[in-house]
Write an enzyme that holds these catalytic residues in place. Structure first.
Site, PDB file in Angstrom:
ATOM      1  N   PHE A 184       7.117 -18.273  12.111  1.00  0.00           N
ATOM      2  CA  PHE A 184       5.444 -17.965  12.177  1.00  0.00           C
ATOM      3  C   PHE A 184       5.217 -17.533  11.033  1.00  0.00           C
ATOM      4  CE2 PHE A 184       3.034 -14.271  13.572  1.00  0.00           C
ATOM      5  CZ  PHE A 184       1.581 -14.905  13.216  1.00  0.00           C
ATOM      6  N   VAL A 185       5.496 -16.548  10.670  1.00  0.00           N
ATOM      7  CA  VAL A 185       5.703 -16.282   9.168  1.00  0.00           C
ATOM      8  C   VAL A 185       6.178 -17.086   7.874  1.00  0.00           C
ATOM      9  CG1 VAL A 185       5.941 -14.173   7.213  1.00  0.00           C
ATOM     10  CG2 VAL A 185       5.996 -13.841   9.872  1.00  0.00           C
TER      11      VAL A 185
ATOM     12  N   ALA B 234      13.870 -15.515   7.356  1.00  0.00           N
ATOM     13  CA  ALA B 234      14.762 -15.656   8.752  1.00  0.00           C
ATOM     14  C   ALA B 234      15.405 -14.065   9.585  1.00  0.00           C
ATOM     15  CB  ALA B 234      16.073 -16.669   8.004  1.00  0.00           C
ATOM     16  N   ALA B 235      15.165 -14.459  10.478  1.00  0.00           N
ATOM     17  CA  ALA B 235      15.291 -13.395  11.815  1.00  0.00           C
ATOM     18  C   ALA B 235      16.124 -14.047  12.762  1.00  0.00           C
ATOM     19  CB  ALA B 235      15.346 -11.933  11.068  1.00  0.00           C
ATOM     20  N   ARG B 236      16.540 -12.701  13.174  1.00  0.00           N
ATOM     21  CA  ARG B 236      17.209 -13.160  14.946  1.00  0.00           C
ATOM     22  C   ARG B 236      16.189 -12.172  15.479  1.00  0.00           C
ATOM     23  NH1 ARG B 236      19.786 -10.929  19.254  1.00  0.00           N
ATOM     24  NH2 ARG B 236      20.481 -12.511  20.913  1.00  0.00           N
TER      25      ARG B 236
ATOM     26  N   TYR C  58      18.019  -5.097  17.367  1.00  0.00           N
ATOM     27  CA  TYR C  58      17.097  -5.046  16.099  1.00  0.00           C
ATOM     28  C   TYR C  58      17.086  -4.007  15.151  1.00  0.00           C
ATOM     29  CZ  TYR C  58      12.694  -7.241  14.422  1.00  0.00           C
ATOM     30  OH  TYR C  58      12.339  -7.989  13.508  1.00  0.00           O
TER      31      TYR C  58
ATOM     32  N   LYS D 202      17.903  -4.638  11.148  1.00  0.00           N
ATOM     33  CA  LYS D 202      17.244  -4.435  10.073  1.00  0.00           C
ATOM     34  C   LYS D 202      17.710  -3.948   8.860  1.00  0.00           C
ATOM     35  CE  LYS D 202      14.521  -8.503  10.608  1.00  0.00           C
ATOM     36  NZ  LYS D 202      14.059  -8.595   9.095  1.00  0.00           N
TER      37      LYS D 202
END
Length: 318
Positions: free
Chosen positions: A15-16, A72-74, A143, A147
């Site tokens: 999305f980003v 990129a991330a979960r 989460y 981070k």
């Protein structure tokens, strides 16, 4: 930005990431390399199709690059079915990030921009005090913890190498192509179902996607961004009722909101296992971005109503 820069963006089809890549390509002064698990959709960019892991060798890709922007991330999920959520989040959000950053530093990358999360600061404001970048973080779920651990590792890498690190902590991001909770809210408002939020007088900071992209672009080269942690928002807080009204108006509807005691909403949320969802809808999450604006000489250029309207129109046209 006058000179040509070589920039790597991970999560290029997210999305980003996708909106960021499109913007950077339009700028005309970026030599862009995109990384994602999907095939390239950006004809003007060099693309590397890869599955990022804690051991992926990207040294050749990172050679001679100026900036890495790691999106990129979960992502956070309301209902996570993983047997060990913290381990899964750490794998992608912490270990992958630090593997990429170490290789970037070794390759001579000048600056590493990391998209973190306001959840690192906590789930809600305490005593009505907005989050500020000088407050002590309070990551409350796997989460946010993953981070925060990535942030700490990145800052350590910046101390040990010549690579500069920039950390951005956004709240909920919305805009054209938005998914998850915001997308569900758009669909819900179109159904004209009465919703019990008229009496909810909360205040929440959100972030329009084009405002985030504007901030990231400023962080690519601004000298004051080096080794800083920036909180981000639209600098225009909304109540849940205000947000729902804006979404409804953009879709040509009228928000059908009825008064319902917030305390009763919270009680029903606990009773039916929806406490986290109700807390987000009814609680305060305000962010003070004045240090970000002052240090970078930057202000969010896009207004919420315009971006919400674009998101709603795009969603309803599907």
């Amino acid at each position: 930005m006058a000179k040509q820069l070589s920039v790597v963006v991970t999560g290029a089809h997210g999305f980003v990431g996708s909106a960021l890549c499109e913007h950077l390509l339009r700028s005309g002064h970026i030599n862009l390399t995109t990384l994602s698990r999907r095939q390239s959709g950006f004809q003007q960019a060099q693309h590397v199709q890869t599955e990022l892991s804690a051991s992926t060798d990207l040294s050749a890709v990172l050679h001679s690059k100026d900036v890495v922007i790691h999106t990129a991330a979960r992502v956070h999920m309301m209902q996570d079915n993983a047997a060990d959520p913290l381990a899964e989040f750490r794998l992608m959000n912490t270990q992958v990030t630090l593997n990429l950053a170490r290789q970037a530093a070794t390759a001579g990358v000048r600056r590493f921009i990391f998209l973190s999360s306001i959840k690192v600061m906590g789930e809600a404001n305490l005593a009505g005090v907005p989050f500020r970048s000088d407050q002590t973080p309070n990551p409350a779920d796997p989460y946010a913890q993953s981070k925060y651990e990535a942030e700490q590792g990145l800052l350590q890498i910046s101390r040990e190498t010549e690579m500069e690190v920039v950390i951005i902590r956004p709240p909920l991001i919305y805009g054209e192509g938005v998914k998850a909770n915001f997308q569900q809210l758009i669909r819900l408002m179109q159904k004209q179902i009465p919703l019990p939020f008229k009496a909810v007088n909360n205040s929440r900071s959100l972030l329009a996607l084009p405002n985030l992209i504007s901030l990231i672009e400023r962080c690519i080269e601004h000298p004051a961004a080096a080794n800083q942690v920036f909180l981000a928002s639209d600098n225009h807080d909304l109540s849940t009722a205000d947000l729902m009204a804006m979404i409804a108006t953009a879709g040509g509807k009228k928000a059908w909101l009825i008064p319902f005691p917030p305390a009763l909403l919270h009680g029903l949320g606990r009773m039916f296992g929806k406490k986290a969802a109700i807390d987000r809808l009814c609680g305060d999450l305000r962010i003070d971005i004045s240090p970000t604006m002052a240090l970078l000489q930057w202000q969010p250029p896009f207004k919420p109503q315009a971006v919400i309207s674009q998101a709603v129109v795009a969603e309803l046209s599907k």
